[in-house]
Every structure is written in C-alpha cells, then in structure tokens.
Design a protein around this motif. Structure first.
Motif, PDB file in Angstrom:
ATOM      1  N   ASP A  63       0.808  -1.224   0.000  1.00 37.42           N
ATOM      2  CA  ASP A  63       0.000   0.000   0.000  1.00 37.42           C
ATOM      3  C   ASP A  63       0.842   1.276   0.000  1.00 37.42           C
ATOM      4  OD1 ASP A  63       0.980   0.157   2.575  1.00 37.42           O
ATOM      5  OD2 ASP A  63      -0.968   0.087   3.567  1.00 37.42           O
ATOM      6  N   GLY A  64       2.159   1.119  -0.082  1.00 34.72           N
ATOM      7  CA  GLY A  64       3.042   2.271  -0.198  1.00 34.72           C
ATOM      8  C   GLY A  64       3.516   2.867   1.111  1.00 34.72           C
ATOM      9  N   THR A  65       3.068   2.313   2.244  1.00 34.33           N
ATOM     10  CA  THR A  65       3.449   2.885   3.537  1.00 34.33           C
ATOM     11  C   THR A  65       4.961   2.872   3.739  1.00 34.33           C
ATOM     12  OG1 THR A  65       1.345   2.153   4.501  1.00 34.33           O
ATOM     13  CG2 THR A  65       3.119   2.721   6.027  1.00 34.33           C
ATOM     14  N   ALA A  89      -2.136  -1.814  -5.135  1.00 37.13           N
ATOM     15  CA  ALA A  89      -1.592  -0.823  -6.059  1.00 37.13           C
ATOM     16  C   ALA A  89      -2.413   0.464  -6.010  1.00 37.13           C
ATOM     17  CB  ALA A  89      -1.576  -1.387  -7.476  1.00 37.13           C
ATOM     18  N   GLN A  90      -3.729   0.325  -5.949  1.00 36.25           N
ATOM     19  CA  GLN A  90      -4.575   1.508  -5.909  1.00 36.25           C
ATOM     20  C   GLN A  90      -4.369   2.297  -4.623  1.00 36.25           C
ATOM     21  OE1 GLN A  90      -6.269   2.853  -8.335  1.00 36.25           O
ATOM     22  NE2 GLN A  90      -6.809   4.544  -6.970  1.00 36.25           N
ATOM     23  N   ARG A  91      -4.216   1.607  -3.510  1.00 35.84           N
ATOM     24  CA  ARG A  91      -3.972   2.293  -2.242  1.00 35.84           C
ATOM     25  C   ARG A  91      -2.640   3.044  -2.288  1.00 35.84           C
ATOM     26  NH1 ARG A  91      -5.835  -2.758   1.652  1.00 35.84           N
ATOM     27  NH2 ARG A  91      -8.093  -2.448   1.412  1.00 35.84           N
ATOM     28  N   ALA A  92      -1.632   2.434  -2.916  1.00 37.41           N
ATOM     29  CA  ALA A  92      -0.332   3.106  -3.031  1.00 37.41           C
ATOM     30  C   ALA A  92      -0.442   4.342  -3.909  1.00 37.41           C
ATOM     31  CB  ALA A  92       0.709   2.135  -3.588  1.00 37.41           C
ATOM     32  N   ARG A  93      -1.265   4.276  -4.940  1.00 37.46           N
ATOM     33  CA  ARG A  93      -1.436   5.432  -5.822  1.00 37.46           C
ATOM     34  C   ARG A  93      -2.078   6.603  -5.089  1.00 37.46           C
ATOM     35  NH1 ARG A  93      -3.231   1.264  -9.772  1.00 37.46           N
ATOM     36  NH2 ARG A  93      -1.464   0.909 -11.178  1.00 37.46           N
TER      37      ARG A  93
END
Length: 262
Positions: A63-65, A89-93
């Motif tokens: 999630d990109g955290t 991927a969407q959460r990371a975006r």
C-alpha cells in the motif's frame, strides 16, 4: 532431480482480494514478532544510501506505507513501485506513488540499467521463480547502483527449534489461506492477508548470496536482524555474535559478474 511439475500452475486463486485484517498482536511473543518486523524495516532503511537521489524502484510496494519511508531516506529524483495486487496498487497510488501492476515472476517491464536504487523488502520469499526476480534486478540495476533485498532467514533458531519439536517453522507456509502447524507461532491460526502473503521459498543468508552471485549481483553488505524470542534491543547484540541464526537478513548488492552457465 527433475521437477515433476512441468507446467506453470499460476498464482493461487484467492477467495477474495483481501482477507480481513489479521488480529492485533497481544502477548509477549506477538509484540516481539511485530517489533522485530519493524527492526527489519529500520535495517533496510539504514542499508540504503541516504540522500542518494537518482531513480528508485520498490518491488512489492503493497500500500506504499514503507515505500514512503524509503523515499524519505533515499530522496530519489523519481520513484516507481511494482505491485501484483490491484487493490494494494490503488492504495499506493492514493499516496501519490507511480505504481506499475506486474508480476515479478514474469519479469520487470523496464529497460536495462533503469534504476539506481532497487528495494525488495520481504518479497523474495513469496516468489517461486526466484531466478527470474534476481536476474531482472541485475538487468534493470544501473552501473554503480545498489539493490537491497530483505527476507526471512530459514536458519534462524526459532525455525531450527520448531523442527526439533516437530512443529512447522513459522515462516514456512503450507497454505494460501491460513497459517497452521505451530502453536508457538504468534500468527498460528491467522488468515493470510491475501494470497500474496504466503511464502513459497525460504533462504539462508548464504543461499541468498550465492543465488544472487549466480545472477550477477555481488554482495556489498549483509545485516542480521532479530533473534526470537529476544526483544530487538537485546537481539541486536546477540545477532552480531551469531548472525547465522538471526530472524531476518538484509542484504545489499551491486553489479558483479554473472555465474550463470559457469
């Protein structure tokens, strides 16, 4: 020995994109487990070149955290993440990250020598085609660049002792749905967060280095992390004395000479 499975079965089919969140850690072993995971993340950050700049690739962004923490350390001119699951991927975006949805087992969709810093934290144990992953890391790593790979250590004492007691080593998964086989495991009985959470290959530190060397990645530094059931502060001192049996290994690599075909 010839592999009897000649065809690629593909990734396991998940009953849903993401399972319910795992229970919050309670009790001493669960707290040490989570604290050691955080110690591993700190070790990854410490292993990366501070303020390096350049182009960063984070494999397994989720999630990109943690990717954001890597960015704060490296201060890259550009950052690209690779994530296999669309929901993550969407959460990371939503964090403003440039995410490419791709399965690393099929290769990395980037030109050779593209990235100055590559990170893969707790990813390689989820990958069956580890040769593809390491060869691709070598291919897209720029001359003078650094790749940081972190993973569980198969030789850790908690794995060795589990086997001696007739129990499943905690990071050696036998199901894509649930963690079973060891009542001493802090995650015993927990569902996997998603199908990508299960581990399919576990490495010793030596095996990771030798396979990386086979694919043209020369070890620059290896840091042992964690020593169950000791808390991180004590574990740091013990792991320095007995690095072979630590919980995690954090390894940085540079371009070397490939041993493939030798």
């Amino acid at each position: 020995m010839t592999d009897v499975l000649q065809s690629d079965p593909g990734p396991p089919i998940a009953p849903a994109d993401v399972a319910p969140p795992a229970p919050a850690p309670t009790g001493y072993l669960r707290r040490v487990f989570r604290a050691t995971e955080e110690a591993n993340r700190h070790a990854v950050l410490a292993a990366l070149p501070a303020g390096r700049g350049g182009r960063l690739l984070d494999i397994g962004t989720h999630d990109g955290t943690f990717t954001e923490r890597i960015v704060q350390r490296v201060r890259p001119d550009s950052v690209t993440g690779v994530e296999v699951m669309p929901v993550h991927a969407q959460r990371a975006r939503t964090r403003g990250l440039d995410i490419v949805e791709a399965d690393v087992e099929d290769g990395l969709p980037f030109p050779a020598g593209r990235f100055d810093v590559i990170t893969a934290n707790q990813v390689i144990e989820h990958v069956r085609r580890t040769d593809v992953l390491l060869a691709e890391v070598r291919r897209v790593l720029a001359p003078g660049g650094v790749a940081c790979i972190s993973t569980n250590n198969l030789c850790s004492w908690h794995n060795v002792i589990s086997l001696a007691l007739g129990l499943q080593p905690p990071p050696v998964h036998v199901s894509d749905e649930v963690i079973v086989g060891n009542p001493l495991n802090p995650e015993d009985g927990w569902p996997h967060d998603d199908w990508g959470r299960s581990h399919v290959r576990l490495f010793s530190g030596r095996a990771l280095c030798e396979l990386a060397a086979h694919h043209g990645l020369a070890l620059q530094r290896m840091t042992p992390v964690g020593y169950y059931p000791l808390p991180p502060r004590v574990a740091r001192a013990v792991a320095r004395v007995d690095a072979n049996h630590c919980a995690f290994v954090v390894a940085t690599f540079v371009q070397g000479t490939s041993g493939a075909g030798a």
